[in-house]
Design a protein around this motif. Structure first.
Motif, PDB file in Angstrom:
ATOM      1  N   VAL A  31     130.274  49.113   3.256  1.00  0.00           N
ATOM      2  CA  VAL A  31     130.224  47.721   3.628  1.00  0.00           C
ATOM      3  C   VAL A  31     131.418  47.795   5.130  1.00  0.00           C
ATOM      4  O   VAL A  31     131.214  47.060   5.734  1.00  0.00           O
ATOM      5  CB  VAL A  31     130.529  47.589   2.739  1.00  0.00           C
ATOM      6  CG1 VAL A  31     129.529  47.231   1.283  1.00  0.00           C
ATOM      7  CG2 VAL A  31     132.013  48.233   2.176  1.00  0.00           C
ATOM      8  N   LEU A  32     131.894  49.395   5.586  1.00  0.00           N
ATOM      9  CA  LEU A  32     133.171  49.018   6.439  1.00  0.00           C
ATOM     10  C   LEU A  32     132.774  49.031   7.382  1.00  0.00           C
ATOM     11  O   LEU A  32     132.586  48.920   8.396  1.00  0.00           O
ATOM     12  CB  LEU A  32     134.311  50.080   5.866  1.00  0.00           C
ATOM     13  CG  LEU A  32     135.284  50.295   4.965  1.00  0.00           C
ATOM     14  CD1 LEU A  32     135.930  51.901   4.574  1.00  0.00           C
ATOM     15  CD2 LEU A  32     136.143  49.488   5.502  1.00  0.00           C
ATOM     16  N   ASP A  54     133.716  36.447  -0.378  1.00  0.00           N
ATOM     17  CA  ASP A  54     133.138  37.733  -0.877  1.00  0.00           C
ATOM     18  C   ASP A  54     131.513  37.319  -1.740  1.00  0.00           C
ATOM     19  O   ASP A  54     130.910  35.981  -2.575  1.00  0.00           O
ATOM     20  CB  ASP A  54     133.923  37.624  -2.473  1.00  0.00           C
ATOM     21  CG  ASP A  54     133.836  38.341  -3.491  1.00  0.00           C
ATOM     22  OD1 ASP A  54     132.484  38.969  -3.302  1.00  0.00           O
ATOM     23  OD2 ASP A  54     134.241  38.287  -4.622  1.00  0.00           O
ATOM     24  N   PRO A  55     130.543  38.090  -1.553  1.00  0.00           N
ATOM     25  CA  PRO A  55     129.332  37.792  -2.284  1.00  0.00           C
ATOM     26  C   PRO A  55     129.179  37.520  -3.143  1.00  0.00           C
ATOM     27  O   PRO A  55     127.276  37.422  -3.605  1.00  0.00           O
ATOM     28  CB  PRO A  55     128.248  39.228  -0.877  1.00  0.00           C
ATOM     29  CG  PRO A  55     129.255  40.480  -1.141  1.00  0.00           C
ATOM     30  CD  PRO A  55     130.840  39.545  -0.663  1.00  0.00           C
ATOM     31  N   GLY A  56     129.513  38.419  -4.383  1.00  0.00           N
ATOM     32  CA  GLY A  56     129.539  38.294  -5.644  1.00  0.00           C
ATOM     33  C   GLY A  56     128.745  39.400  -6.178  1.00  0.00           C
ATOM     34  O   GLY A  56     127.516  39.210  -6.958  1.00  0.00           O
ATOM     35  N   LEU A  88     135.661  39.335   5.600  1.00  0.00           N
ATOM     36  CA  LEU A  88     134.451  39.522   4.671  1.00  0.00           C
ATOM     37  C   LEU A  88     135.115  40.605   2.919  1.00  0.00           C
ATOM     38  O   LEU A  88     135.312  41.591   3.538  1.00  0.00           O
ATOM     39  CB  LEU A  88     133.222  40.500   4.475  1.00  0.00           C
ATOM     40  CG  LEU A  88     131.845  40.462   3.376  1.00  0.00           C
ATOM     41  CD1 LEU A  88     131.155  38.930   3.301  1.00  0.00           C
ATOM     42  CD2 LEU A  88     131.008  40.809   4.257  1.00  0.00           C
ATOM     43  N   LEU A  89     135.128  40.119   1.758  1.00  0.00           N
ATOM     44  CA  LEU A  89     135.265  41.195   0.587  1.00  0.00           C
ATOM     45  C   LEU A  89     134.298  42.014   0.619  1.00  0.00           C
ATOM     46  O   LEU A  89     133.403  41.128  -0.081  1.00  0.00           O
ATOM     47  CB  LEU A  89     136.789  40.305  -0.206  1.00  0.00           C
ATOM     48  CG  LEU A  89     137.446  40.869  -1.753  1.00  0.00           C
ATOM     49  CD1 LEU A  89     138.865  39.978  -1.678  1.00  0.00           C
ATOM     50  CD2 LEU A  89     136.263  40.541  -2.983  1.00  0.00           C
ATOM     51  N   LYS A 113     136.137  43.907   5.086  1.00  0.00           N
ATOM     52  CA  LYS A 113     137.987  44.019   5.032  1.00  0.00           C
ATOM     53  C   LYS A 113     138.630  44.093   4.407  1.00  0.00           C
ATOM     54  O   LYS A 113     139.613  44.518   4.588  1.00  0.00           O
ATOM     55  CB  LYS A 113     138.019  42.274   6.556  1.00  0.00           C
ATOM     56  CG  LYS A 113     137.525  41.685   7.566  1.00  0.00           C
ATOM     57  CD  LYS A 113     137.927  43.099   9.236  1.00  0.00           C
ATOM     58  CE  LYS A 113     136.943  42.627   9.545  1.00  0.00           C
ATOM     59  NZ  LYS A 113     137.489  43.358  10.460  1.00  0.00           N
ATOM     60  N   ILE A 114     138.094  43.893   2.974  1.00  0.00           N
ATOM     61  CA  ILE A 114     138.569  43.842   2.455  1.00  0.00           C
ATOM     62  C   ILE A 114     137.734  44.471   0.982  1.00  0.00           C
ATOM     63  O   ILE A 114     136.247  43.899   0.656  1.00  0.00           O
ATOM     64  CB  ILE A 114     139.598  42.744   1.481  1.00  0.00           C
ATOM     65  CG1 ILE A 114     140.233  41.552   2.588  1.00  0.00           C
ATOM     66  CG2 ILE A 114     140.141  42.715   0.442  1.00  0.00           C
ATOM     67  CD1 ILE A 114     140.755  40.452   2.320  1.00  0.00           C
TER      68      ILE A 114
END
Length: 259
Positions: A229-230, A168-170, A197-198, A235-236
């Motif tokens: 981003v998709l 998660d890049p935050g 990646l979330l 992925k989430i």
């Protein structure tokens, strides 16, 4: 991933779901709208939020994890906490995923506990202390900085025995508007292709403040960014508005099916 805040002070839905009845009703809506993961947050991490101890978090959670597992067995549960003791409690109650916004930096026992539970672990990029969590830092290259952080933390997690890692890049934590928009456009370069990646941009101020809008008035803009981003491999999606996001995901899948 649908968001269930059990907090009285979260920035857009504080106090709405902080009793068992309303939490279960909201979970039912999230699941019906298409959420596959329910992310339970006992503590707000917005700027100037009330700071809770692990024991206070556990008290606030109560039996809600057990009740959700009982009522909605098809849903996975992630627990949003930076405390290892809260993770242990959640593990005994039946959680499926650890969502630690601190990257193991606010509790030195977190990585060890994650390894002991063998649960999937969400690793988020964030500043190194709770007090500096939201301090804006000027990064020379935000994508490079996030990837350096991921590389270091991934190595530590793997050494401890944590093998199921989500990155998660935050978004919303100590980053400028420009840096966050850059992360959107460079999502495909975040992480290393080895871990899913979330992306959590729901109701974040880097979207609504530049537009002069509120957190509740950016659904259309948020879904456009979700599509971006998709298309780059996310992925989430961690969201408040599950129904709208489910439509975006469906459109993305249909588009890729045709391709």
């Amino acid at each position: 991933m649908g968001i269930l805040n059990l907090t009285p002070d979260s920035f857009s839905d504080g106090g709405k779901f902080n009793d068992e009845k309303s939490a279960l009703e909201h979970t039912e809506k999230l699941v019906k709208d298409g959420a596959e993961i329910i992310d339970i947050g006992p503590q707000s991490t917005r700027p100037n939020a009330e700071f809770l101890s692990s024991q206070e978090e556990i008290k606030r959670i109560g039996s809600i994890i057990f009740q959700i597992k009982k009522e909605f067995p098809e849903a996975l549960i992630s627990l949003d906490t930076f405390y290892s003791e809260t993770v242990k409690f959640g593990f005994n109650e039946g959680i499926d995923i650890i969502n630690d916004i601190s990257g193991g930096q606010y509790d030195e026992k977190m990585f060890e506990t994650a390894a002991e539970t063998k649960l999937p672990y969400i690793l988020m990029h964030v500043n190194p202390s709770y007090e500096t969590m939201h301090d804006k830092i000027k990064f020379a290259d935000i994508t490079l900085e996030v990837n350096r952080y991921f590389s270091k933390k991934n190595s530590e997690l793997l050494e401890k025995g944590v093998k199921d890692i989500i990155l998660d890049p935050g978004f919303g934590f100590g980053k400028s508007v420009d840096d966050q928009m850059k992360m959107i456009t460079e999502t495909e370069h975040l992480g290393f292709g080895r871990f899913p990646l979330l992306i959590g941009i729901s109701r974040k101020s880097f979207i609504y403040k530049p537009l002069g809008k509120s957190a509740l008035d950016i659904k259309e803009e948020t879904q456009k960014l979700h599509m971006k981003v998709l298309e780059q491999g996310a992925k989430i999606l961690r969201v408040h508005d599950v129904a709208e996001t489910a439509v975006t995901i469906s459109e993305f899948l249909q588009k890729n099916k045709k391709c």
